[in-house]
Design an enzyme around this catalytic site. Sequence first.
Site, PDB file in Angstrom:
ATOM      1  N   HIS A  61      -1.345  -0.200  -9.941  1.00 59.51           N
ATOM      2  CA  HIS A  61      -2.071  -1.063  -8.989  1.00 59.51           C
ATOM      3  C   HIS A  61      -2.618  -2.309  -9.692  1.00 59.51           C
ATOM      4  O   HIS A  61      -3.813  -2.582  -9.658  1.00 59.51           O
ATOM      5  CB  HIS A  61      -3.209  -0.295  -8.285  1.00 59.51           C
ATOM      6  N   ARG A  96       0.860  -1.183   0.000  1.00 68.48           N
ATOM      7  CA  ARG A  96       0.000   0.000   0.000  1.00 68.48           C
ATOM      8  C   ARG A  96       0.902   1.242   0.000  1.00 68.48           C
ATOM      9  O   ARG A  96       1.959   1.238   0.638  1.00 68.48           O
ATOM     10  CB  ARG A  96      -0.904   0.036   1.244  1.00 68.48           C
TER      11      ARG A  96
HETATM   12  P1  NAP Z   1      -2.032 -10.811   5.452  1.00 68.15           P
HETATM   13  O1  NAP Z   1      -2.156 -12.273   5.166  1.00 68.15           O
HETATM   14  O2  NAP Z   1      -2.965 -10.188   6.432  1.00 68.15           O
HETATM   15  O3  NAP Z   1      -0.513 -10.571   5.906  1.00 68.15           O
HETATM   16  C1  NAP Z   1      -0.068  -9.363   6.433  1.00 68.15           C
HETATM   17  C2  NAP Z   1       1.330  -9.554   6.983  1.00 68.15           C
HETATM   18  O4  NAP Z   1       1.794  -8.289   7.496  1.00 68.15           O
HETATM   19  C3  NAP Z   1       1.368 -10.543   8.158  1.00 68.15           C
HETATM   20  O5  NAP Z   1       2.527 -11.315   8.098  1.00 68.15           O
HETATM   21  C4  NAP Z   1       1.405  -9.614   9.363  1.00 68.15           C
HETATM   22  O6  NAP Z   1       2.035 -10.160  10.506  1.00 68.15           O
HETATM   23  C5  NAP Z   1       2.243  -8.480   8.832  1.00 68.15           C
HETATM   24  N1  NAP Z   1       2.034  -7.271   9.624  1.00 68.15           N
HETATM   25  C6  NAP Z   1       0.884  -6.581   9.842  1.00 68.15           C
HETATM   26  N2  NAP Z   1       1.105  -5.545  10.666  1.00 68.15           N
HETATM   27  C7  NAP Z   1       2.411  -5.579  10.983  1.00 68.15           C
HETATM   28  C8  NAP Z   1       3.249  -4.786  11.815  1.00 68.15           C
HETATM   29  N3  NAP Z   1       2.766  -3.728  12.494  1.00 68.15           N
HETATM   30  N4  NAP Z   1       4.557  -5.119  11.910  1.00 68.15           N
HETATM   31  C9  NAP Z   1       5.049  -6.197  11.252  1.00 68.15           C
HETATM   32  N5  NAP Z   1       4.312  -6.999  10.450  1.00 68.15           N
HETATM   33  C10 NAP Z   1       3.019  -6.690  10.329  1.00 68.15           C
HETATM   34  O7  NAP Z   1      -2.166  -9.969   4.116  1.00 68.15           O
HETATM   35  P2  NAP Z   1      -1.877 -10.435   2.609  1.00 68.15           P
HETATM   36  O8  NAP Z   1      -3.031 -11.186   2.080  1.00 68.15           O
HETATM   37  O9  NAP Z   1      -0.536 -11.063   2.553  1.00 68.15           O
HETATM   38  O10 NAP Z   1      -1.860  -9.011   1.874  1.00 68.15           O
HETATM   39  C11 NAP Z   1      -0.909  -8.015   2.244  1.00 68.15           C
HETATM   40  C12 NAP Z   1      -1.295  -6.693   1.623  1.00 68.15           C
HETATM   41  O11 NAP Z   1      -1.052  -6.734   0.210  1.00 68.15           O
HETATM   42  C13 NAP Z   1      -2.776  -6.337   1.701  1.00 68.15           C
HETATM   43  O12 NAP Z   1      -3.115  -5.802   2.962  1.00 68.15           O
HETATM   44  C14 NAP Z   1      -2.910  -5.313   0.610  1.00 68.15           C
HETATM   45  O13 NAP Z   1      -2.647  -4.028   1.151  1.00 68.15           O
HETATM   46  C15 NAP Z   1      -1.802  -5.688  -0.386  1.00 68.15           C
HETATM   47  N6  NAP Z   1      -2.324  -6.167  -1.693  1.00 68.15           N
HETATM   48  C16 NAP Z   1      -1.986  -5.477  -2.803  1.00 68.15           C
HETATM   49  C17 NAP Z   1      -2.432  -5.917  -4.049  1.00 68.15           C
HETATM   50  C18 NAP Z   1      -2.016  -5.213  -5.304  1.00 68.15           C
HETATM   51  O14 NAP Z   1      -2.536  -5.511  -6.386  1.00 68.15           O
HETATM   52  N7  NAP Z   1      -1.083  -4.290  -5.245  1.00 68.15           N
HETATM   53  C19 NAP Z   1      -3.240  -7.059  -4.136  1.00 68.15           C
HETATM   54  C20 NAP Z   1      -3.581  -7.725  -2.961  1.00 68.15           C
HETATM   55  C21 NAP Z   1      -3.114  -7.268  -1.750  1.00 68.15           C
HETATM   56  P3  NAP Z   1       1.416 -11.440  11.254  1.00 68.15           P
HETATM   57  O15 NAP Z   1       1.663 -12.606  10.316  1.00 68.15           O
HETATM   58  O16 NAP Z   1       2.211 -11.541  12.487  1.00 68.15           O
HETATM   59  O17 NAP Z   1      -0.047 -11.171  11.467  1.00 68.15           O
END
Ligand code: NAP
Length: 310
Positions: free
Chosen positions: A273, A225
């Site tokens: 994006h 993001r």
């Molecule tokens: P997810 O499964 O919720 O994983 C988020 C990761 O971030 C987890 O490992 C979490 O730690 C870690 N995290 C959250 N807060 C943190 C903090 N304060 N300090 C350290 N680590 C932290 O999410 P995801 O499905 O992988 O997706 C990640 C992000 O990708 C989404 O939120 C979205 O913004 C982005 N995204 C972008 C696109 C695009 O097209 N550009 C598409 C899809 C998603 P824990 O494992 O300990 O909970």
Amino acid sequence: MTVNVLFAATESRWAEYEPPLRKEIAALGIEAHIATDIPADQVDYIVYAPNSEVQDFTTFTRAKAVLNLWAGVEAIVGNPTLHLPLCRMVDPALTQGMVEWVTGHILRLHLGMDAHINAPAGTWDPVAPPLSFDTRVTVLGLGELGAACATALAGLGFQVTGWSRSPKDIAGITCLSGDAGLEDALAVADYCVLLLPKTPATENTLNAPALALMPKGARILNPGRGPLVDDEALLDALDNGHIDHATLDVFRIEPLPSDHPYWSHPRVTVTPHIASETRAAYSSKTIAENIRRGEAGEPFLHLVDRTAGY
Ligand code: NAP
């Protein structure tokens, strides 16, 4: 009994989503009325996207869950009218798209492809690219997407370090967590991939002090993001040569304004994006499975932790 599913993920997506949603929900043996115009007090499930017209959830008196089509939930998680379970999107196609974008853009820089693509005919400069074995990648965020990208990069031979909020144990990855873990992760980031959610705790994770911890010549990829990066600090670090390149898919304002310095910066690549898109055929399976679970009284998949914000 018929289950009422309101498609509130904008009218423009309805034509694309209607056939696969009907197919996947029926495939699980659920009799459903799926439409864009069900009275709020008769809705059982709300299929949602952040730019939906539905912003007030108080009238959905019998609904069991909001099923988000997006992985990121920052635009809905703080909605004060929402007291229903909120599920985010996880599906194999979303993960695969991100793995392909991240590995593709790292390999482009790692192999120095641009130099050969842009070289005038007749250029013969036989310098071999480095090997992945000698190159370190740090992935910030080890969730569904970060863990898959880290594992794919390790499979290609890169030395991969990952960082998350809670401690993790992932085969082939050096897993770190907490503030000290972030410093150690940045110190070995020849490449840094940002796959954190946008929450108050993650805003400006890559600020000036964090960028300074990275090795000189490091490269950054942000498909997470926009607000994860302090834009001014990144531009300064690019201009003074500490950071070699940034490949950015997400921004604080989207579309990225035409006068934004990222567009014209010679060492910034902007993608609009598109790192990974939710695709109707695949995401409909996740939606259908969560409806099945709701009807069977089983726990929902991919529930958002409202306190943590993701
Ligand atoms: P997810 O499964 O919720 O994983 C988020 C990761 O971030 C987890 O490992 C979490 O730690 C870690 N995290 C959250 N807060 C943190 C903090 N304060 N300090 C350290 N680590 C932290 O999410 P995801 O499905 O992988 O997706 C990640 C992000 O990708 C989404 O939120 C979205 O913004 C982005 N995204 C972008 C696109 C695009 O097209 N550009 C598409 C899809 C998603 P824990 O494992 O300990 O909970």
